[in-house]
Design a protein around this motif. Structure first.
Motif, PDB file in Angstrom:
ATOM      1  N   GLU A 240      57.811  45.781  26.807  1.00 40.32           N
ATOM      2  CA  GLU A 240      58.589  46.518  27.810  1.00 40.32           C
ATOM      3  C   GLU A 240      59.937  46.944  27.242  1.00 40.32           C
ATOM      4  O   GLU A 240      60.391  48.073  27.436  1.00 40.32           O
ATOM      5  CB  GLU A 240      58.780  45.651  29.049  1.00 40.32           C
ATOM      6  CG  GLU A 240      59.499  46.336  30.178  1.00 40.32           C
ATOM      7  CD  GLU A 240      59.649  45.430  31.392  1.00 40.32           C
ATOM      8  OE1 GLU A 240      60.688  45.546  32.063  1.00 40.32           O
ATOM      9  OE2 GLU A 240      58.752  44.616  31.651  1.00 40.32           O
ATOM     10  N   SER A 241      60.582  46.040  26.526  1.00 39.44           N
ATOM     11  CA  SER A 241      61.877  46.337  25.920  1.00 39.44           C
ATOM     12  C   SER A 241      61.747  47.457  24.882  1.00 39.44           C
ATOM     13  O   SER A 241      62.564  48.385  24.848  1.00 39.44           O
ATOM     14  CB  SER A 241      62.441  45.080  25.267  1.00 39.44           C
ATOM     15  OG  SER A 241      63.610  45.373  24.552  1.00 39.44           O
ATOM     16  N   GLY A 242      60.723  47.389  24.055  1.00 42.10           N
ATOM     17  CA  GLY A 242      60.506  48.432  23.047  1.00 42.10           C
ATOM     18  C   GLY A 242      60.213  49.776  23.665  1.00 42.10           C
ATOM     19  O   GLY A 242      60.722  50.806  23.202  1.00 42.10           O
ATOM     20  N   ALA A 243      59.412  49.790  24.723  1.00 40.56           N
ATOM     21  CA  ALA A 243      59.090  51.045  25.410  1.00 40.56           C
ATOM     22  C   ALA A 243      60.350  51.644  26.033  1.00 40.56           C
ATOM     23  O   ALA A 243      60.575  52.860  25.962  1.00 40.56           O
ATOM     24  CB  ALA A 243      58.020  50.803  26.473  1.00 40.56           C
ATOM     25  N   ARG A 244      61.170  50.813  26.629  1.00 39.25           N
ATOM     26  CA  ARG A 244      62.415  51.291  27.237  1.00 39.25           C
ATOM     27  C   ARG A 244      63.335  51.891  26.173  1.00 39.25           C
ATOM     28  O   ARG A 244      63.936  52.961  26.367  1.00 39.25           O
ATOM     29  CB  ARG A 244      63.122  50.153  27.962  1.00 39.25           C
ATOM     30  CG  ARG A 244      64.300  50.591  28.783  1.00 39.25           C
ATOM     31  CD  ARG A 244      64.954  49.481  29.607  1.00 39.25           C
ATOM     32  NE  ARG A 244      64.140  48.311  29.871  1.00 39.25           N
ATOM     33  CZ  ARG A 244      64.266  47.116  29.259  1.00 39.25           C
ATOM     34  NH1 ARG A 244      65.188  46.939  28.339  1.00 39.25           N
ATOM     35  NH2 ARG A 244      63.488  46.104  29.576  1.00 39.25           N
ATOM     36  N   LYS A 245      63.432  51.226  25.023  1.00 44.42           N
ATOM     37  CA  LYS A 245      64.282  51.740  23.945  1.00 44.42           C
ATOM     38  C   LYS A 245      63.754  53.059  23.402  1.00 44.42           C
ATOM     39  O   LYS A 245      64.533  53.966  23.080  1.00 44.42           O
ATOM     40  CB  LYS A 245      64.389  50.710  22.824  1.00 44.42           C
ATOM     41  CG  LYS A 245      65.243  49.521  23.194  1.00 44.42           C
ATOM     42  CD  LYS A 245      65.293  48.498  22.083  1.00 44.42           C
ATOM     43  CE  LYS A 245      66.104  47.288  22.506  1.00 44.42           C
ATOM     44  NZ  LYS A 245      66.167  46.265  21.441  1.00 44.42           N
ATOM     45  N   ALA A 246      62.435  53.186  23.304  1.00 44.21           N
ATOM     46  CA  ALA A 246      61.843  54.440  22.832  1.00 44.21           C
ATOM     47  C   ALA A 246      62.141  55.574  23.804  1.00 44.21           C
ATOM     48  O   ALA A 246      62.505  56.685  23.398  1.00 44.21           O
ATOM     49  CB  ALA A 246      60.336  54.272  22.649  1.00 44.21           C
ATOM     50  N   LYS A 247      62.014  55.303  25.097  1.00 42.59           N
ATOM     51  CA  LYS A 247      62.304  56.325  26.109  1.00 42.59           C
ATOM     52  C   LYS A 247      63.781  56.716  26.086  1.00 42.59           C
ATOM     53  O   LYS A 247      64.127  57.889  26.220  1.00 42.59           O
ATOM     54  CB  LYS A 247      61.925  55.830  27.498  1.00 42.59           C
ATOM     55  CG  LYS A 247      60.447  55.749  27.721  1.00 42.59           C
ATOM     56  CD  LYS A 247      60.189  55.239  29.122  1.00 42.59           C
ATOM     57  CE  LYS A 247      58.738  55.085  29.423  1.00 42.59           C
ATOM     58  NZ  LYS A 247      58.517  54.641  30.806  1.00 42.59           N
ATOM     59  N   ASP A 248      64.660  55.730  25.910  1.00 42.10           N
ATOM     60  CA  ASP A 248      66.095  56.009  25.830  1.00 42.10           C
ATOM     61  C   ASP A 248      66.415  56.886  24.619  1.00 42.10           C
ATOM     62  O   ASP A 248      67.246  57.793  24.703  1.00 42.10           O
ATOM     63  CB  ASP A 248      66.904  54.715  25.760  1.00 42.10           C
ATOM     64  CG  ASP A 248      66.907  53.935  27.060  1.00 42.10           C
ATOM     65  OD1 ASP A 248      66.525  54.509  28.111  1.00 42.10           O
ATOM     66  OD2 ASP A 248      67.282  52.742  27.037  1.00 42.10           O
ATOM     67  N   ALA A 249      65.739  56.621  23.499  1.00 41.65           N
ATOM     68  CA  ALA A 249      65.969  57.415  22.293  1.00 41.65           C
ATOM     69  C   ALA A 249      65.539  58.864  22.508  1.00 41.65           C
ATOM     70  O   ALA A 249      66.243  59.793  22.109  1.00 41.65           O
ATOM     71  CB  ALA A 249      65.220  56.802  21.113  1.00 41.65           C
ATOM     72  N   VAL A 250      64.407  59.065  23.167  1.00 41.55           N
ATOM     73  CA  VAL A 250      63.944  60.423  23.459  1.00 41.55           C
ATOM     74  C   VAL A 250      64.936  61.124  24.376  1.00 41.55           C
ATOM     75  O   VAL A 250      65.272  62.297  24.172  1.00 41.55           O
ATOM     76  CB  VAL A 250      62.529  60.397  24.088  1.00 41.55           C
ATOM     77  CG1 VAL A 250      62.143  61.768  24.620  1.00 41.55           C
ATOM     78  CG2 VAL A 250      61.505  59.909  23.083  1.00 41.55           C
ATOM     79  N   GLU A 251      65.435  60.404  25.358  1.00 37.23           N
ATOM     80  CA  GLU A 251      66.411  60.991  26.286  1.00 37.23           C
ATOM     81  C   GLU A 251      67.694  61.377  25.554  1.00 37.23           C
ATOM     82  O   GLU A 251      68.250  62.459  25.782  1.00 37.23           O
ATOM     83  CB  GLU A 251      66.723  60.014  27.413  1.00 37.23           C
ATOM     84  CG  GLU A 251      67.584  60.611  28.488  1.00 37.23           C
ATOM     85  CD  GLU A 251      67.798  59.672  29.665  1.00 37.23           C
ATOM     86  OE1 GLU A 251      68.796  59.862  30.365  1.00 37.23           O
ATOM     87  OE2 GLU A 251      66.977  58.759  29.868  1.00 37.23           O
TER      88      GLU A 251
END
Length: 80
Positions: free
Chosen positions: A53-64
């Motif tokens: 979950e933490s990794g997915a959130r960080k990936a989404k934040d990076a895309v944003e």
């Protein structure tokens, strides 16, 4: 000019293109990240759910951040 300066100069067009793609396809990327996270979580039987979950959130934040850099002329949004 040093090695890193040359590398930054050569990668600048690619960085701009990634920003454009992130802006155009952000929702698709987020959906893909969610799907990958669910699949990995299922395969690991929930053992690493918090890390996934933490990794997915960080990936989404990076895309944003990438898509906002393109919108705002290079200024990243403030970190939350």
């Amino acid at each position: 000019m040093g090695f890193l300066d040359n590398l930054k100069t050569k990668l600048s067009p690619a960085k701009d293109k990634v920003g454009e793609l992130a802006q155009q396809h952000g929702e698709k990327i987020d959906h893909g990240v969610d799907k990958a996270a669910r699949t990995v979580d299922e395969k690991t039987k929930g053992k690493y759910s918090d890390k996934i979950e933490s990794g997915a959130r960080k990936a989404k934040d990076a895309v944003e951040r990438l898509s906002h850099k393109k919108d705002e002329g290079g200024a990243p949004p403030p970190a939350s």
